[in-house]
Design an enzyme around this catalytic site. Structure first.
Site, PDB file in Angstrom:
ATOM      1  N   GLY A  11       0.833  -1.208   0.000  1.00  0.00           N
ATOM      2  CA  GLY A  11       0.000   0.000   0.000  1.00  0.00           C
ATOM      3  C   GLY A  11       0.864   1.253   0.000  1.00  0.00           C
ATOM      4  N   GLY A 102       5.436  -2.015   3.809  1.00  0.00           N
ATOM      5  CA  GLY A 102       4.931  -2.581   5.056  1.00  0.00           C
ATOM      6  C   GLY A 102       5.402  -4.005   5.273  1.00  0.00           C
ATOM      7  N   ASP A 128      -0.348   2.132   8.448  1.00  0.00           N
ATOM      8  CA  ASP A 128      -0.868   1.354   9.587  1.00  0.00           C
ATOM      9  C   ASP A 128      -0.034   1.481  10.865  1.00  0.00           C
ATOM     10  OD1 ASP A 128      -2.897   0.453   7.978  1.00  0.00           O
ATOM     11  OD2 ASP A 128      -1.922  -1.445   7.501  1.00  0.00           O
TER      12      ASP A 128
HETATM   13  O1  F6P Z   1      -1.798  -1.566   4.782  1.00  0.00           O
HETATM   14  C1  F6P Z   1      -2.274  -0.320   4.416  1.00  0.00           C
HETATM   15  C2  F6P Z   1      -3.746  -0.363   4.155  1.00  0.00           C
HETATM   16  O2  F6P Z   1      -4.152   0.939   3.798  1.00  0.00           O
HETATM   17  C3  F6P Z   1      -4.623  -0.920   5.277  1.00  0.00           C
HETATM   18  O3  F6P Z   1      -4.871  -0.005   6.313  1.00  0.00           O
HETATM   19  C4  F6P Z   1      -5.853  -1.290   4.510  1.00  0.00           C
HETATM   20  O4  F6P Z   1      -6.589  -2.263   5.179  1.00  0.00           O
HETATM   21  C5  F6P Z   1      -5.304  -1.820   3.220  1.00  0.00           C
HETATM   22  O5  F6P Z   1      -4.040  -1.209   3.050  1.00  0.00           O
HETATM   23  C6  F6P Z   1      -6.162  -1.591   2.008  1.00  0.00           C
HETATM   24  O6  F6P Z   1      -5.560  -2.198   0.928  1.00  0.00           O
HETATM   25  P1  F6P Z   1      -6.019  -1.983  -0.593  1.00  0.00           P
HETATM   26  O7  F6P Z   1      -5.470  -0.676  -1.038  1.00  0.00           O
HETATM   27  O8  F6P Z   1      -5.417  -3.119  -1.313  1.00  0.00           O
HETATM   28  O9  F6P Z   1      -7.512  -1.972  -0.596  1.00  0.00           O
END
Ligand code: F6P
Length: 320
Positions: A11, A102, A128
């Protein structure tokens, strides 16, 4: 080392660009070339990269997202994918890799280190803030401030209409954003995946608060704890309040990084490049208090970062 690579992976997080800039300029300052791979590990497998000189990273300290793009590469999760990546890195003459991301991205870095003895250095980049071995990961401060700004606005309308608002913030597995944003906005309840909660008890406390004269409330919920829409429905059915909900979602990942995140990213990015070029490998850099530190990736990925219990208690006390 003559040439190192840098990727952003998983992310995106505000401040990743500042970290890329720092890696590039710190490495160039030590006479080492840098290439940036596009789309994280996928770019290494696909040989998609760009040479990064000082100008290539000019003007990006202020920008959110990542100029290198990002991805969660499925092929890299396979042994074949990782072999292909190592083959490409070697063909390009890349002697080391800085990975900004991450826990999933850092796990990828650990694989390269353990399976191929390839020199890697991790930089914690995730809104996070759930990565061990550092007090802060890049992007957390900006995400919290974005959430706080949104919640403050909602509080105005909650007050005016005497409503309960349930606001869902990001955090699939943990409540770091929820706790910080909840404390900063004076939320009446903060629900996080780490701590069990009872919706009936929350409804009771809303009723008690109403009897004490409180006419509106804010409930902050981490996405991993419950869906805001379910809680809103429950509160509407079980209390006299009219409830509404709002999912902040990916807006928390975008936007210009705060000064805190920019400086954190610069310090961590430069520290990562310097350690890699000084012969260290298989580590993640971080901050402990105001000091730069680094820890083995194996340690970082096998320990769990927990929310400060003092902050959890404060959430309860301040909600009265
Ligand atoms: O790990 C970062 C994060 O933003 C989390 O807080 C969230 O649950 C996830 O990524 C969302 O992921 P995606 O962008 O794949 O929907």
């Amino acid at each position: 080392m003559q040439k190192i690579g840098v990727i952003t992976s998983g992310g995106d997080a505000p401040g990743m660009n500042a970290a890329v800039r720092a890696v590039v300029r710190a490495a160039l300052g030590r006479g080492c070339e840098v290439v940036g791979f596009i789309h994280g590990y996928q770019g290494i497998i696909d040989n998609e990269f760009l040479p990064l000189d000082s100008r290539a990273v000019g003007g990006i300290i202020t920008t959110g997202g990542t100029m290198l793009r990002t991805a969660r590469s499925k092929p890299f999760m396979t042994a074949e994918g990782r072999s292909k990546a190592i083959e490409n890195l070697k063909k390009l003459g890349v002697d080391g890799l800085v990975v900004i991301g991450g826990d999933g991205s850092l796990t990828g870095a650990l694989r390269l280190h353990e399976e191929f003895d390839f020199p890697v250095m991790g930089v914690p980049g995730s809104i996070d803030n759930d990565i061990s071995g550092t007090d802060f990961s890049i992007g957390f401060d900006t995400a919290v401030n974005t959430a706080v700004e949104a919640i403050d606005r909602v509080r105005d309308t909650a007050y005016s209409h005497e409503r309960v608002f349930v606001i869902e913030v990001m955090g699939r597995r943990n409540g770091f954003i929820a706790v910080e944003a909840g404390l900063a906005t004076g939320a009446e309840a903060v629900l996080i995946p780490e701590i069990p909660y009872s919706l009936l008890e929350i409804c009771d406390s809303l009723r008690v608060a109403a009897e004490r004269g409180k006419r509106s409330s804010i409930i902050v919920v981490a996405e991993g704890a419950a869906r805001a829409s379910d809680i809103q429905e429950f509160i509407t059915k079980n209390t006299p309040y009219e409830a509404r909900y709002l999912v902040l979602g990916h807006m928390q990942r975008g936007g210009s990084p705060t000064a805190f995140d920019r400086v954190l990213a610069l310090r961590l990015g430069a520290h990562a490049a310097n350690r890699l070029l000084s012969g260290f490998r298989g580590e993640m850099v971080g901050v402990d208090g105001n000091h730069l530190v680094s820890h083995p990736l194996s340690y970082v990925l096998s320990s769990e970062r927990v929310i400060d219990p003092e902050k959890l208690l404060l959430c309860e006390v301040m909600a009265r």
